[in-house]
Design an enzyme around this catalytic site. Structure first.
Site, mmCIF file in Angstrom:
data_model
loop_
_atom_site.group_PDB
_atom_site.id
_atom_site.type_symbol
_atom_site.label_atom_id
_atom_site.label_comp_id
_atom_site.label_asym_id
_atom_site.label_seq_id
_atom_site.Cartn_x
_atom_site.Cartn_y
_atom_site.Cartn_z
ATOM 1 N N HIS A 227 0.860 -1.190 0.000
ATOM 2 C CA HIS A 227 0.000 0.000 0.000
ATOM 3 C C HIS A 227 0.892 1.235 0.000
ATOM 4 C CE1 HIS A 227 -3.379 2.521 0.403
ATOM 5 N NE2 HIS A 227 -3.805 2.224 1.613
ATOM 6 N N HIS B 169 -2.045 -1.263 -11.280
ATOM 7 C CA HIS B 169 -2.873 -0.782 -10.174
ATOM 8 C C HIS B 169 -4.083 -1.689 -10.023
ATOM 9 C CE1 HIS B 169 -5.600 1.880 -7.896
ATOM 10 N NE2 HIS B 169 -4.474 2.366 -7.395
ATOM 11 N N ASP C 184 2.839 5.839 -7.531
ATOM 12 C CA ASP C 184 4.056 5.514 -6.792
ATOM 13 C C ASP C 184 5.282 5.490 -7.695
ATOM 14 O OD1 ASP C 184 2.880 5.112 -4.224
ATOM 15 O OD2 ASP C 184 2.037 3.245 -4.958
#
Length: 452
Positions: free
Chosen positions: A279, A330, A389
């Site tokens: 996460h 994702h 990210d």
């Protein structure tokens, strides 16, 4: 060895027993139609609730079928791209404005925004001696644990800690939103001083500065930063604020809030979720993957060599041997992650200011090559693209932020979304969240101890 951290032979033996009895036949998930991870094979989440706060859009319905589309993210119905473009066009900082939007459901006027910003600034004040007695004592090597401990300790300073009326919860949430940058940075400064022998800096926040500016101000020894640095950090915070009710840490917020517990316990639980490398810790993996790539690949301008490294990652022959290209793919998005798309243009600007354009080109090359290579090497059920990210860790490294603060910065942003979702859960006075697990154990007769 420390008795509290020693793994004894007895523990190892018992672990084998525990592991053997904990394994569940994967075929049973199919047999009973159980969606592992509460997601189907395409990554679509099981519908578990309704929310009016954030919405992730990754598919269009065409003739009754789901068709992947370019990803979109909405905060209270507003496209995140429009929100970012709005405050960037006016050369404003967006964190406070978007916090207001997520909490109260509307865009603030100039007067609303000024009053709200002043309110947050007033809440940037820790209890007397809190830094000395809590943060500077027994500093942890993990800043997320430090942050969670600080949040739980704030419970003892709150005379109305267990009051879950909406006005009190809103007050608590606003205070935590205001304090998270200080709790995170001071925790890092304490660890850096006591464990790494560096000088200790505890700068007081400046009420005239935005959240992003204050973060850089209290972190850096000289409190200096460029306008571009502050604005890019501000954009990063806005992009990480909210991502619908189904992401792991926000769902944790709903689950724990539904039990009727206090705000501090709820937010600490969400922090525990966000800490996980699957996460909030993912951007650290991206940075370390690129560091390994630059050491392993002889010529990072050579597409074939970079492509071979990416294949080695997928085949578990490189980096951490996990078989993953971090920052790619994702759970929801397929064709694109709008947050990554927004970020990329600003990342390029910052790379020029920092003299790291060549490194940015490597990121761009990997972003282009990785989806092709994943499609060739793996059976995939939906598209793969760079997620937020992928670039956020690179941005934080260019801002000279220590890796220990990468995930806490995510928390500094996401606590806004958690707060909005906690208020939503309590306002609707819903039932305690309790999904079902199907028991598969055979019924057995009890065996007296002398016959075992």
């Amino acid at each position: 060895m420390n008795i509290y951290s020693e793994i004894t032979p007895e523990i190892l033996s018992l672990t084998k027993l525990a592991e053997s009895t904990s394994k569940i036949d994967p075929a049973l998930y199919t047999k009973y139609d159980v969606k592992r991870g509460l997601r189907d094979i395409n990554g679509k989440g099981v519908l578990a609730g309704l929310t009016d706060i954030g919405n992730v859009h990754a598919y269009d319905m065409v003739d009754g079928k789901q068709v992947p589309c370019e990803g979109k993210l909405y905060y209270r119905g507003y496209n995140i791209e429009d929100l970012v473009n709005g405050f960037i066009r006016d050369q404003r900082f967006g964190f406070e404005e978007v916090t207001y939007l997520l909490l109260f459901g509307k865009l603030p006027s100039k007067e609303d925004l000024k009053e709200f910003s002043n309110m947050l600034a007033a809440y940037r004040s820790l209890p007397t001696s809190f830094v000395r007695d809590i943060i500077l004592k027994a500093p942890s090597q993990d800043m997320m644990n430090t942050l969670a401990r600080s949040v739980l300790t704030l419970y003892t300073y709150d005379d109305r800690a267990d009051d879950i009326s909406l006005p009190n919860v809103l007050r608590q949430c606003l205070q935590l939103i205001a304090l998270f940058p200080m709790l995170s940075v001071y925790g890092y400064q304490a660890y850096s001083h006591y464990h790494d022998g560096k000088s200790l800096y505890i700068h007081m926040p400046d009420p005239s500065l935005s959240t992003a500016e204050n973060l850089l101000h209290i972190l850096r020894p000289d409190s200096k930063y460029t306008n571009l640095e502050a604005h890019i950090l501000d954009i990063a915070l806005v992009l990480h604020m909210e991502h619908g009710g189904g992401n792991n840490s926000t769902f944790t917020t709903h689950v724990v809030s539904s039990s009727g517990t206090d705000t501090y316990s709820t937010i600490a639980s969400s922090l525990g979720s966000l800490k996980g490398p699957k996460h909030g810790g993912a951007n650290i993996k991206v940075v370390r993957m690129f560091e390994d790539m630059k050491k392993t690949v002889k010529d990072c301008n050579n597409e074939k060599e970079v492509g071979d490294y990416l294949r080695a990652l997928l085949n578990k022959d490189a980096f951490d041997h996990a078989g993953l290209i971090y920052g790619m793919g994702h759970a929801v998005y397929s064709l694109s992650d709008p947050r990554a798309n927004i970020f990329k243009g600003f990342v390029e600007k910052l790379s020029k200011e920092k003299g790291r354009e060549e490194e940015f080109q490597l990121y761009s090359m990997v972003e282009r090559l990785a989806p092709q290579i994943i499609a060739e090497e793996r059976k995939i059920y939906k598209g793969v693209s760079a997620n937020v990210d992928f670039y956020s860790g690179f941005v934080y490294s260019m801002l000279d932020l220590p890796t220990q603060l990468f995930t806490p910065i995510f928390a500094i942003a996401r606590v806004v979304g958690w707060s909005a979702h906690r208020l939503e859960e309590l306002a609707n006075n819903g039932k305690i969240i309790r999904p079902a697990y199907k028991g598969i154990s055979e019924i057995k007769d009890y065996v007296p101890i002398e016959k075992r």
